[in-house]
Design a protein around this motif. Structure first.
Motif, short mmCIF file in Angstrom:
data_model
loop_
_atom_site.label_atom_id
_atom_site.label_comp_id
_atom_site.label_asym_id
_atom_site.label_seq_id
_atom_site.Cartn_x
_atom_site.Cartn_y
_atom_site.Cartn_z
N CYS A 13 0.80 -1.23 0.00
CA CYS A 13 0.00 0.00 0.00
C CYS A 13 0.83 1.28 0.00
CB CYS A 13 -0.92 0.01 1.21
SG CYS A 13 -1.96 -1.45 1.35
N GLN A 14 2.11 1.18 0.24
CA GLN A 14 3.00 2.34 0.37
C GLN A 14 2.52 3.32 1.44
OE1 GLN A 14 2.09 1.41 -3.01
NE2 GLN A 14 3.89 0.12 -2.91
N CYS A 15 1.90 2.79 2.47
CA CYS A 15 1.49 3.63 3.60
C CYS A 15 1.36 2.72 4.82
CB CYS A 15 0.18 4.35 3.32
SG CYS A 15 -1.24 3.27 3.04
N LYS A 16 1.13 3.33 5.97
CA LYS A 16 1.00 2.58 7.22
C LYS A 16 -0.30 2.95 7.90
CE LYS A 16 3.11 5.97 10.23
NZ LYS A 16 3.92 6.18 11.38
N GLN A 17 -0.71 2.12 8.85
CA GLN A 17 -1.85 2.48 9.67
C GLN A 17 -1.39 3.46 10.73
OE1 GLN A 17 -3.17 -1.46 10.82
NE2 GLN A 17 -4.89 -1.29 9.41
N SER A 18 -2.31 4.20 11.29
CA SER A 18 -1.93 5.30 12.18
C SER A 18 -1.25 4.82 13.47
CB SER A 18 -3.16 6.13 12.54
OG SER A 18 -4.13 5.32 13.18
N HIS A 19 -1.51 3.59 13.90
CA HIS A 19 -0.90 3.11 15.15
C HIS A 19 0.49 2.54 14.97
CE1 HIS A 19 -2.60 -0.59 13.49
NE2 HIS A 19 -1.66 -1.22 14.18
N MET A 20 0.95 2.40 13.73
CA MET A 20 2.28 1.84 13.48
C MET A 20 3.33 2.92 13.66
SD MET A 20 1.57 -0.63 10.26
CE MET A 20 0.64 -2.13 10.48
N PRO A 21 4.44 2.61 14.32
CA PRO A 21 5.39 3.64 14.75
C PRO A 21 6.47 4.02 13.75
CG PRO A 21 6.02 1.54 15.62
CD PRO A 21 4.75 1.30 14.87
N LEU A 22 6.26 3.80 12.49
CA LEU A 22 7.31 4.12 11.51
C LEU A 22 7.20 5.58 11.09
CD1 LEU A 22 6.78 0.90 9.47
CD2 LEU A 22 8.53 1.33 11.17
N ASP A 23 8.27 6.33 11.26
CA ASP A 23 8.24 7.76 10.97
C ASP A 23 8.41 8.09 9.49
OD1 ASP A 23 7.87 8.30 13.64
OD2 ASP A 23 10.02 8.44 14.04
N THR A 29 -4.59 7.27 3.85
CA THR A 29 -5.82 8.06 3.87
C THR A 29 -6.99 7.10 4.10
OG1 THR A 29 -6.16 7.80 1.51
CG2 THR A 29 -4.86 9.71 2.23
N LEU A 30 -8.16 7.66 4.39
CA LEU A 30 -9.33 6.81 4.62
C LEU A 30 -9.64 5.94 3.41
CD1 LEU A 30 -11.74 9.17 6.57
CD2 LEU A 30 -10.63 7.12 7.40
N PHE A 31 -9.56 6.52 2.22
CA PHE A 31 -9.86 5.76 1.01
C PHE A 31 -8.83 4.65 0.78
CE2 PHE A 31 -11.72 9.99 0.14
CZ PHE A 31 -13.05 9.60 0.15
N LYS A 32 -7.57 4.98 0.96
CA LYS A 32 -6.51 3.99 0.77
C LYS A 32 -6.60 2.91 1.85
CE LYS A 32 -2.17 3.54 -1.20
NZ LYS A 32 -1.23 4.18 -2.03
N HIS A 33 -6.97 3.34 3.05
CA HIS A 33 -7.13 2.38 4.14
C HIS A 33 -8.22 1.37 3.78
CE1 HIS A 33 -7.35 0.75 8.17
NE2 HIS A 33 -8.66 0.94 8.14
N GLU A 38 -7.14 -2.79 4.41
CA GLU A 38 -8.09 -3.79 4.90
C GLU A 38 -7.96 -5.09 4.11
OE1 GLU A 38 -12.05 -2.27 5.18
OE2 GLU A 38 -11.55 -0.95 6.84
N GLU A 39 -7.77 -4.98 2.81
CA GLU A 39 -7.58 -6.17 1.97
C GLU A 39 -6.28 -6.89 2.34
OE1 GLU A 39 -9.22 -8.07 -0.31
OE2 GLU A 39 -10.91 -6.88 0.39
N ALA A 40 -5.23 -6.12 2.52
CA ALA A 40 -3.94 -6.72 2.87
C ALA A 40 -4.02 -7.42 4.22
CB ALA A 40 -2.84 -5.66 2.88
N ILE A 41 -4.70 -6.80 5.18
CA ILE A 41 -4.83 -7.42 6.50
C ILE A 41 -5.67 -8.70 6.42
CG2 ILE A 41 -5.85 -7.09 8.79
CD1 ILE A 41 -4.84 -4.17 8.61
#
Length: 167
Positions: A13-23, A29-33, A38-41
């Motif tokens: 996804c080239q992004c992370k969820q908000s709780h993941m600690p990678l800076d 975004t909500l749409f990408k999430h 959700e599909e990847a999880i």
């Protein structure tokens, strides 16, 4: 979270969820999430990435709680108690009906010990500075001792040359 899902989300996804600690990774975004993470999880939980073994740079979770359990079972209530219950109630007609609707549950901890695992660096900055300082002191001390021996040698040599030339 764990390291592998974190790595997969970054790759897929080239992004992370908000709780993941990678800076260094942007938050989805909500749409990408909704579209990607959700599909990847779901794929992670279904085992689609089970054969993916990859070095992961995600940090470990701060706290992980794990309870060991064991299961044992027996029919409840026992036959003699079931017959007495059937005598006093009209809700159940057979022992089988009674056993399908009654349960006796005991929850016990398998082990009362608490295990606390901490990560500590094997070689700290202070250890490094101490080792460098110790080695520098050793080498400087060896050089000073060698210099002293050289001066002593030269002084004796000059003294011997001077004594031989006076003869």
């Amino acid at each position: 979270y764990s390291g592998v899902p974190c790595q997969i989300l970054d790759d897929e996804c080239q992004c992370k969820q908000s709780h993941m600690p990678l800076d260094n990774i942007t938050i989805c975004t909500l749409f990408k999430h909704r579209e990607c993470t959700e599909e990847a999880i779901k794929k992670i939980h279904n085992g689609s990435y089970a054969n993916r073994i990859k070095e992961c740079w995600c940090i470990d979770a701060c706290k992980d709680t794990y309870y060991e359990y064991s299961l044992s079972r027996a029919q409840y209530p026992p036959l003699n108690a079931a017959k007495k219950i059937l005598e006093v109630t009209e809700d159940y007609q057979t022992v089988s009906d009674l056993r399908e609707n009654f349960i006796r549950l005991h929850v016990y901890f398998k082990n009362l010990a608490i295990e606390n695992v901490q990560k500590v660096p094997a070689y700290t900055t202070m250890n490094l500075l101490g080792d460098v300082g110790g080695n520098l002191g050793l080498f400087i001390g060896a050089n000073v001792a060698t210099l002293g021996e050289l001066i002593d040698y030269l002084a004796r040599r000059v003294h011997v040359w001077g004594w031989e030339s006076n003869k």
